[in-house]
Design a protein around this motif. Structure first.
Motif, mmCIF file in Angstrom:
data_model
loop_
_atom_site.group_PDB
_atom_site.id
_atom_site.type_symbol
_atom_site.label_atom_id
_atom_site.label_comp_id
_atom_site.label_asym_id
_atom_site.label_seq_id
_atom_site.Cartn_x
_atom_site.Cartn_y
_atom_site.Cartn_z
ATOM 1 N N LEU A 59 0.832 -1.202 0.000
ATOM 2 C CA LEU A 59 0.000 0.000 0.000
ATOM 3 C C LEU A 59 0.866 1.251 0.000
ATOM 4 O O LEU A 59 0.591 2.223 -0.714
ATOM 5 C CB LEU A 59 -0.904 -0.026 1.229
ATOM 6 C CG LEU A 59 -2.098 0.919 1.289
ATOM 7 C CD1 LEU A 59 -3.067 0.647 0.151
ATOM 8 C CD2 LEU A 59 -2.798 0.781 2.630
ATOM 9 N N LEU A 60 1.930 1.224 0.777
ATOM 10 C CA LEU A 60 2.801 2.389 0.871
ATOM 11 C C LEU A 60 3.491 2.695 -0.453
ATOM 12 O O LEU A 60 3.549 3.859 -0.870
ATOM 13 C CB LEU A 60 3.849 2.180 1.960
ATOM 14 C CG LEU A 60 4.834 3.344 2.139
ATOM 15 C CD1 LEU A 60 4.129 4.565 2.693
ATOM 16 C CD2 LEU A 60 6.003 2.941 3.029
ATOM 17 N N VAL A 61 4.011 1.671 -1.138
ATOM 18 C CA VAL A 61 4.728 1.947 -2.392
ATOM 19 C C VAL A 61 3.789 2.503 -3.457
ATOM 20 O O VAL A 61 4.208 3.280 -4.319
ATOM 21 C CB VAL A 61 5.478 0.705 -2.922
ATOM 22 C CG1 VAL A 61 6.572 0.283 -1.966
ATOM 23 C CG2 VAL A 61 4.542 -0.451 -3.222
ATOM 24 N N GLY A 78 3.892 6.709 -4.793
ATOM 25 C CA GLY A 78 4.107 6.823 -6.224
ATOM 26 C C GLY A 78 5.154 5.905 -6.819
ATOM 27 O O GLY A 78 5.399 5.955 -8.028
ATOM 28 N N LEU A 79 5.755 5.041 -6.005
ATOM 29 C CA LEU A 79 6.820 4.197 -6.543
ATOM 30 C C LEU A 79 6.296 3.137 -7.508
ATOM 31 O O LEU A 79 6.949 2.817 -8.503
ATOM 32 C CB LEU A 79 7.596 3.533 -5.404
ATOM 33 C CG LEU A 79 8.471 4.475 -4.571
ATOM 34 C CD1 LEU A 79 9.105 3.727 -3.408
ATOM 35 C CD2 LEU A 79 9.552 5.113 -5.440
ATOM 36 N N GLU A 80 5.109 2.577 -7.218
ATOM 37 C CA GLU A 80 4.567 1.581 -8.147
ATOM 38 C C GLU A 80 4.216 2.235 -9.478
ATOM 39 O O GLU A 80 4.471 1.674 -10.548
ATOM 40 C CB GLU A 80 3.354 0.881 -7.540
ATOM 41 C CG GLU A 80 2.911 -0.322 -8.368
ATOM 42 C CD GLU A 80 1.830 -1.156 -7.725
ATOM 43 O OE1 GLU A 80 1.527 -2.236 -8.268
ATOM 44 O OE2 GLU A 80 1.266 -0.747 -6.691
ATOM 45 N N THR A 101 -1.359 -0.116 -15.967
ATOM 46 C CA THR A 101 -1.313 0.670 -14.742
ATOM 47 C C THR A 101 -1.103 -0.296 -13.584
ATOM 48 O O THR A 101 -1.020 -1.516 -13.794
ATOM 49 C CB THR A 101 -2.553 1.564 -14.554
ATOM 50 O OG1 THR A 101 -2.286 2.548 -13.544
ATOM 51 C CG2 THR A 101 -3.782 0.778 -14.172
ATOM 52 N N ILE A 102 -1.006 0.211 -12.374
ATOM 53 C CA ILE A 102 -0.521 -0.572 -11.250
ATOM 54 C C ILE A 102 -1.386 -1.795 -10.953
ATOM 55 O O ILE A 102 -2.604 -1.773 -11.119
ATOM 56 C CB ILE A 102 -0.391 0.292 -9.983
ATOM 57 C CG1 ILE A 102 -1.769 0.740 -9.472
ATOM 58 C CG2 ILE A 102 0.501 1.497 -10.244
ATOM 59 C CD1 ILE A 102 -1.731 1.386 -8.119
#
Length: 309
Positions: free
Chosen positions: A73-75, A79-81, A104-105
């Motif tokens: 969830l954090l990544v 915005g890293l994902e 997309t992610i």
């Protein structure tokens, strides 16, 4: 602190030792990555005057993140994902591999092994009294030709914004199915309209977002893997039109080409043709996939996923 020691020869040698650069065992790739992480971290400590209190607060944050299983969830939230998608987009453009439905992610909530159906499926188990959704479309190649026997692997949240497997109150594989397209590349399914949702308000991801002055909300969306022999695997999701956070998705997953128009209707003649009564919703969405002869491009990338061997 006025003394900056991160760039001194003794510290640089120490970081080589700590990252295994001075021995012949282990993985050269892991050593390279850890060495770079250590170099950048100590430079941050020096440049930003990170205090021991701040350092150990960060260490404890990682402990909380792991305990709550929110790393995925954090990544997405920082915005890293999405950045990985931007990197792959740039690589594709340089290689001339353009066109079709954009990626997309994936997010952290896929579960492998959902039931496989021919051409159509019902995703929900009937326990959620949400608005019935009928979605259909076609999988095509870049020339517009139908892709038969493609697998449309679909998953989404319920009206409470939670996903089966991760939410033990839901039945097994609720709102998750794999659908094999027909000879004309068509797929269709019945489900319920998903809800948008936010990060757990008491979790470490939202705590960090609060410090950044950001919300942790996502618009309603539906995830897809699209795969077929001779075609590049596609990881994508559609965001539903009219959502409050459509263009303010904390996970940065919205792309214009992936906004799907959702049509709500009270037409009971049409409802009865679907075998339902009352209000319902419809979505039409086609996927266009690139052709490839490379076997590696036809499969989803490796990462740890629930129930995947």
């Amino acid at each position: 602190m006025t003394v900056k020691i991160s760039q001194t020869e003794s510290v640089q040698q120490f970081l080589k030792e700590a990252s295994g650069q001075l021995n012949d065992a282990g993985s050269p790739r892991v050593k390279t990555l850890i060495h770079r992480i250590l170099k950048d971290t100590v430079k941050i400590i020096d440049d930003l005057n990170v205090t021991p209190e701040e350092f150990w607060k960060a260490v404890n944050y990682f402990n909380e993140l792991g305990a709550r299983q929110e790393a995925g969830l954090l990544v997405a939230g920082v915005g890293l994902e999405h950045y990985l998608d931007l990197v792959m987009d740039a690589e594709d453009e340089e290689a001339g591999k353009t066109g079709g439905t954009p990626r997309t992610i994936e997010g952290p909530l896929y579960v492998a092994g959902a039931p496989l159906s021919k051409n159509e499926a019902r995703l929900d188990d009937g326990a959620d009294a949400g608005t019935v959704l009928f979605m259909k479309g076609q999988v095509k190649d870049l020339d517009g030709k139908p892709v038969a026997n493609a697998i449309v692997d679909v998953w989404h949240a319920n009206t409470g914004g939670t996903y089966s497997y991760f939410d033990p109150a839901q039945s097994e594989f609720n709102l998750r199915r794999r659908i094999e397209t027909d000879a004309e590349g068509n797929y269709r399914f019945r489900s319920i309209v998903p809800s948008g949702y936010g990060c757990p308000p008491d979790g470490p991801t939202q705590k960090l977002l609060d410090q950044l002055g950001r919300h942790g909300q996502r618009p309603a969306h539906i995830h897809f893997f699209i795969s077929a022999p001779g075609h590049r695997h596609l990881t994508t999701q559609i965001n539903l039109s009219g959502e409050q956070y459509l263009y303010d998705d904390f996970a940065y997953a919205t792309r214009d080409e992936l906004v799907a128009e959702i049509r709500f209707s009270e037409d009971q003649v049409v409802a009865r043709s679907y075998g339902v009564e009352g209000r319902f919703a419809e979505i039409d969405f086609d996927f266009a996939v690139q052709s490839t002869a490379q076997a590696a491009e036809q499969s989803r990338m490796e990462r740890v996923r629930a129930l995947e061997d």
